[in-house]
Enzyme design. Structure first.
Site, PDB file in Angstrom:
ATOM      1  N   HIS A 160       2.607   3.996  13.609  1.00  0.00           N
ATOM      2  CA  HIS A 160       1.229   3.481  13.605  1.00  0.00           C
ATOM      3  C   HIS A 160       0.898   2.669  14.860  1.00  0.00           C
ATOM      4  O   HIS A 160      -0.266   2.313  15.071  1.00  0.00           O
ATOM      5  CB  HIS A 160       0.984   2.610  12.369  1.00  0.00           C
ATOM      6  N   ASP A 196       5.990  11.657   7.631  1.00  0.00           N
ATOM      7  CA  ASP A 196       5.662  10.469   6.847  1.00  0.00           C
ATOM      8  C   ASP A 196       4.409  10.753   6.005  1.00  0.00           C
ATOM      9  O   ASP A 196       3.548  11.550   6.399  1.00  0.00           O
ATOM     10  CB  ASP A 196       5.411   9.295   7.789  1.00  0.00           C
ATOM     11  N   ASP A 285       8.194   8.313   2.245  1.00  0.00           N
ATOM     12  CA  ASP A 285       7.209   7.745   1.318  1.00  0.00           C
ATOM     13  C   ASP A 285       6.330   8.826   0.703  1.00  0.00           C
ATOM     14  O   ASP A 285       5.367   8.534   0.008  1.00  0.00           O
ATOM     15  CB  ASP A 285       6.357   6.672   1.998  1.00  0.00           C
TER      16      ASP A 285
END
Length: 343
Positions: A160, A196, A285
């Site tokens: 990010h 992800d 995740d």
């Protein structure tokens, strides 16, 4: 596969994060590394080594000097104002597009260089940031030396973080730093495959106008999930980078039968790019019971994903990103590595 790690991440702990209407302990914690290390050992992986130390120069090939200076100085400035203990975070965010330059105040720096309240600073944060880069560059050097694969077991994660913005638990973009390091070392093409659950807005931003790095991401639709403002399928690159950004947003609740076609399409894009090295931003995740996820992958599915990535037959660097279901995090991550290795 050689697995690189460092214990220098442990001081980045004890802060809290805002989750909508709640202030909760950070999901991104040192326990994540412990459970993954235990699981890879349980699955028979024994080539586990400490990372080497690197200078700051590779970080500055990706991130701006002002941003890196902020990352290093944020906690000392905060502590000088408020004393020891607690944690530093922004309570106001800057307005990009204006002539925004931070002043000497740590508050202005936090406002300028962070985009959410999920990047707190404590006394050990800068050391942890540097350790994550050391782990990743050590693994990248192993692959560059002619080895088939390496796993950078690093935290905090990175995808990010853009050139001058931290957010989403991410401070320095570890995968991007590794990609640039490999290019500087003589590679002409790199591919980054991001699996992800959340879109890697930082990685996309860093390489969006470049053709030497293909960024392919499979993630939750931004209409429903963080980071909300990026990750759409129509974002395909700009200028020289047109066609080298490949987003596949998927609906919440996606199971393996919906995930596999997207993975196959991403792998085909990687093949077409013909990179010298594949970097995998490895987030698990996507697991059905991850506290910050919304997909429905199950533990055996991660071996399937690892095996699919291995079909590319490319030198591969795995870089740890997200995954916060502590009870299953270790085995889910290890399953990717074992599946890739043919187990």
């Amino acid at each position: 596969m050689r697995i690189f790690h460092s214990n220098d991440h442990r001081g980045h702990a004890g802060a809290k994060e805002m989750r909508y209407d709640q202030l909760i302990p950070m999901c991104e914690s040192p326990d994540r590394m412990d459970t993954i290390l235990a699981a890879v050992k349980d699955q028979g992986h024994r080539d586990i080594v400490e990372a080497e130390r690197f200078e700051i120069a590779p970080i500055l090939r990706v991130h701006t000097p002002g941003f890196v200076d902020f990352l290093e100085r944020c906690w000392p400035l905060w502590e000088a104002e408020f004393g020891p203990g607690g944690f530093a975070t922004a309570y106001m965010f800057g307005m990009r597009g204006m002539d925004q330059v931070p002043n000497a105040s740590v508050h202005s720096m936090l406002s300028c260089y962070t985009f959410d309240v999920c990047v707190p600073f404590v006394a050990g944060t800068w050391t942890a940031i540097r350790s994550a880069v050391d782990v990743t560059l050590s693994a990248a050097a192993h692959v560059a030396a002619g080895n088939a694969a390496a796993f950078a077991l690093c935290r905090p994660p990175g995808h990010h973080a853009s050139a001058d913005l931290a957010g989403g638990y991410c401070y320095v973009n570890n995968a991007a730093v590794a990609a640039q390091r490999l290019l500087d070392g003589g590679a002409s093409r790199i591919a980054i495959l991001d699996v992800d659950y959340h879109h890697g807005n930082g990685t996309q931003s860093i390489f969006y106008e470049r053709s030497d790095v293909l960024y392919a991401s499979i993630h939750a639709t931004p209409e429903r999930e963080y980071p909300f403002l990026m990750g759409y399928a129509h974002e395909t690159g700009r200028g020289e980078g047109e066609g080298f950004n490949f987003n596949q947003p998927l609906p919440l609740g996606t199971r393996l039968d919906g995930y596999r076609p997207a993975l196959a399409a991403a792998l085909q894009r990687v093949r077409a790019h013909a990179p010298e090295v594949l970097i995998v931003s490895l987030g698990v995740d996507t697991f059905a019971r991850d506290p910050v996820g919304g997909f429905a992958l199950e533990t055996p599915d991660y071996r399937t994903i690892g095996a699919a990535i291995a079909t590319l037959n490319l030198p591969t660097l795995f870089v740890m990103e997200g995954g916060y279901a502590i009870a299953e995090l270790g085995v889910n991550t290890a399953n990717v590595i074992t599946g890739f290795a043919g187990g």
